[in-house]
Design a protein around this motif. Structure first.
Motif, PDB file in Angstrom:
ATOM      1  N   TYR A 148      -8.081   0.809  36.306  1.00 24.47           N
ATOM      2  CA  TYR A 148      -9.245   1.705  36.390  1.00 24.47           C
ATOM      3  C   TYR A 148      -8.775   3.162  36.383  1.00 24.47           C
ATOM      4  CZ  TYR A 148     -13.222   4.326  38.065  1.00 24.47           C
ATOM      5  OH  TYR A 148     -14.208   5.261  38.191  1.00 24.47           O
ATOM      6  N   ARG A 155      -9.884   8.715  29.590  1.00 20.60           N
ATOM      7  CA  ARG A 155     -11.173   9.395  29.408  1.00 20.60           C
ATOM      8  C   ARG A 155     -11.011  10.903  29.623  1.00 20.60           C
ATOM      9  NH1 ARG A 155     -16.037   7.239  33.051  1.00 20.60           N
ATOM     10  NH2 ARG A 155     -14.517   7.623  34.697  1.00 20.60           N
ATOM     11  N   TYR A 207     -13.738  13.291  44.235  1.00 16.56           N
ATOM     12  CA  TYR A 207     -12.955  12.342  45.043  1.00 16.56           C
ATOM     13  C   TYR A 207     -11.553  12.888  45.301  1.00 16.56           C
ATOM     14  CZ  TYR A 207     -15.992   8.143  44.766  1.00 16.56           C
ATOM     15  OH  TYR A 207     -16.999   7.218  44.899  1.00 16.56           O
ATOM     16  N   ARG A 220     -23.798  10.189  39.930  1.00 14.06           N
ATOM     17  CA  ARG A 220     -24.451   9.010  40.534  1.00 14.06           C
ATOM     18  C   ARG A 220     -25.669   8.578  39.734  1.00 14.06           C
ATOM     19  NH1 ARG A 220     -20.529   6.837  43.527  1.00 14.06           N
ATOM     20  NH2 ARG A 220     -19.464   8.529  44.601  1.00 14.06           N
ATOM     21  N   GLY A 236     -23.446   2.455  38.668  1.00 13.80           N
ATOM     22  CA  GLY A 236     -23.066   1.426  39.607  1.00 13.80           C
ATOM     23  C   GLY A 236     -22.972   2.043  40.993  1.00 13.80           C
TER      24      GLY A 236
HETATM   25  C1  3EB Z   1     -16.830   5.290  35.882  1.00 13.40           C
HETATM   26  O1  3EB Z   1     -17.247   5.501  34.744  1.00 13.40           O
HETATM   27  C2  3EB Z   1     -17.785   4.642  36.865  1.00 13.40           C
HETATM   28  O2  3EB Z   1     -15.877   5.002  42.640  1.00 13.40           O
HETATM   29  O3  3EB Z   1     -17.836   5.190  43.596  1.00 13.40           O
HETATM   30  C3  3EB Z   1     -19.035   3.200  39.272  1.00 13.40           C
HETATM   31  C4  3EB Z   1     -19.647   3.183  40.512  1.00 13.40           C
HETATM   32  C5  3EB Z   1     -17.764   3.708  39.147  1.00 13.40           C
HETATM   33  C6  3EB Z   1     -19.016   3.690  41.625  1.00 13.40           C
HETATM   34  C7  3EB Z   1     -17.105   4.820  42.671  1.00 13.40           C
HETATM   35  C8  3EB Z   1     -17.122   4.218  40.267  1.00 13.40           C
HETATM   36  C9  3EB Z   1     -17.752   4.214  41.493  1.00 13.40           C
HETATM   37  O4  3EB Z   1     -15.692   5.617  36.210  1.00 13.40           O
HETATM   38  C10 3EB Z   1     -17.094   3.745  37.835  1.00 13.40           C
END
Ligand code: 3EB
Length: 347
Positions: A148, A155, A207, A220, A236
């Motif tokens: 991830y 990206r 973060y 979000r 998500g």
């Molecule tokens: C992404 O494109 C989205 O780390 O809080 C989705 C939902 C994602 C929550 C989080 C990360 C988180 O990177 C991935």
């Protein structure tokens, strides 16, 4: 489940859910922006249009298709790895890359996003509104970082290259699959959506570095005012408060924290931007991703009870097996609000 799609406002698409097994035939005779099946295997079903399956096992139904329809004629095109559709207001794109075609996963991710940004600039849809990203072994370490984090690096490489590009982080999903292939799909507009953050959660683009070498580039939620009707696209959402995972090892409590996050996001959005849906139960569709299918009964029971208080209509709920982007998270829920797509109930 409903086949007749009333278009009661001027938004450029609706999302309807069908239990149809034949994704390719879905929407015949209609203006199809996209048809998305959820199936054990990811596949491109039509080389000319974004008609494809996402490779995530369905947990509560044997077939499920999302039909994205336009009230006006749709044009189709291809750019590099992307097959796309557009109707003058919204563009929908899809790509599915073989990782084996790239030196490493960071370059695969970078390439996918280079293709996306190049297409959006060329086609005149500079504003990304919502992204979905699916790829295998999402929390597996690979070299210094996990996959991830490596995806986020690739990206970010593409974003850095397209530095003068009009980018506001869109709402986004990143979920782990059990099969090869980097699959990305997205919608973009000619003008920007409004970025919405959750007061209970640190914005992902802020973060701290403990979660990876670059911050994830997503917000979000995106709230898009199409003129007459607003849509809401929620990333998500999971059991993270501030930037920390809560309720490790307790999926039901993680679901409850997720619902608190969703409610907080929607009420904050209503107070600041004005929202067409103020509560989770007002949304059109929810997708629930579970790391472990064995917790389905308790999760489904709790969510069904939570939504049961809805008086008029309820969101359609799709349960999928998929891995969340932190190994200590067992459940993630995403939501969408589009006007009058005429669906309701659980599948
Ligand atoms: C992404 O494109 C989205 O780390 O809080 C989705 C939902 C994602 C929550 C989080 C990360 C988180 O990177 C991935």
């Amino acid at each position: 489940m409903n086949n007749a799609i009333p278009h009661t406002d001027s938004s450029p698409f609706t999302v309807t859910t069908l239990t149809a097994t034949d994704v390719l035939a879905a929407g015949q005779g209609q203006n199809v922006l996209a048809a998305i099946g959820f199936a054990p295997k990811a596949a491109i079903l039509d080389t000319q249009r974004p008609v494809f399956t996402v490779g995530l096992p369905l947990l509560t139904t044997t077939s499920y298709t999302e039909l994205w329809l336009s009230p006006t004629p749709v044009h189709y095109g291809k750019h590099a790895s992307i097959t796309y559709s557009e109707n003058g207001t919204v563009l929908f794109g899809h790509l599915l890359l073989e990782e084996a075609d790239f030196p490493d996963f960071r370059i695969a991710s970078q390439t996918a996003y280079q293709h996306v940004f190049a297409l959006l600039q060329q086609a005149g849809y500079p504003c990304l509104l919502r992204m979905w990203n699916y790829f295998p072994a999402i929390v597996t370490p690979q070299g210094e970082f996990n996959r991830y984090q490596t995806f986020c690096l690739g990206r970010q490489d593409a974003l850095n290259e397209w530095g003068n590009f009009d980018y506001a982080p869109p709402a986004a999903t990143a979920i782990g699959t059990q099969q090869a292939g980097l699959q990305v799909y997205f919608i973009a507009g000619k003008s920007a959506g409004m970025q919405l953050e959750n007061p209970r959660q640190t914005s992902a683009f802020l973060y701290p570095r403990q979660y990876g070498p670059v911050s994830p580039a997503f917000s979000r939620a995106t709230v898009k005012d199409w003129g007459q009707g607003k849509h809401i696209y929620i990333s998500g959402t999971t059991s993270i408060v501030g930037h920390e995972t809560l309720h490790i090892g307790k999926p039901l409590l993680q679901l409850e924290e997720t619902l608190r996050n969703l409610e907080a996001l929607l009420s904050h959005g209503d107070a600041t931007l004005g929202m067409p849906a103020r509560q989770v139960r007002d949304l059109t569709q929810l997708k629930v991703y579970l790391h472990d299918a064995t917790c389905l009964p308790e999760i489904q029971e709790r969510l069904t009870a939570y939504l049961a208080a809805a008086t008029l209509s309820q969101p359609t709920v799709l349960y999928l097996q998929g891995d969340v982007c932190r190994s200590d998270l067992m459940v993630e829920v995403e939501g969408i609000y589009t006007s009058s797509s005429g669906n309701s109930g659980n599948v």
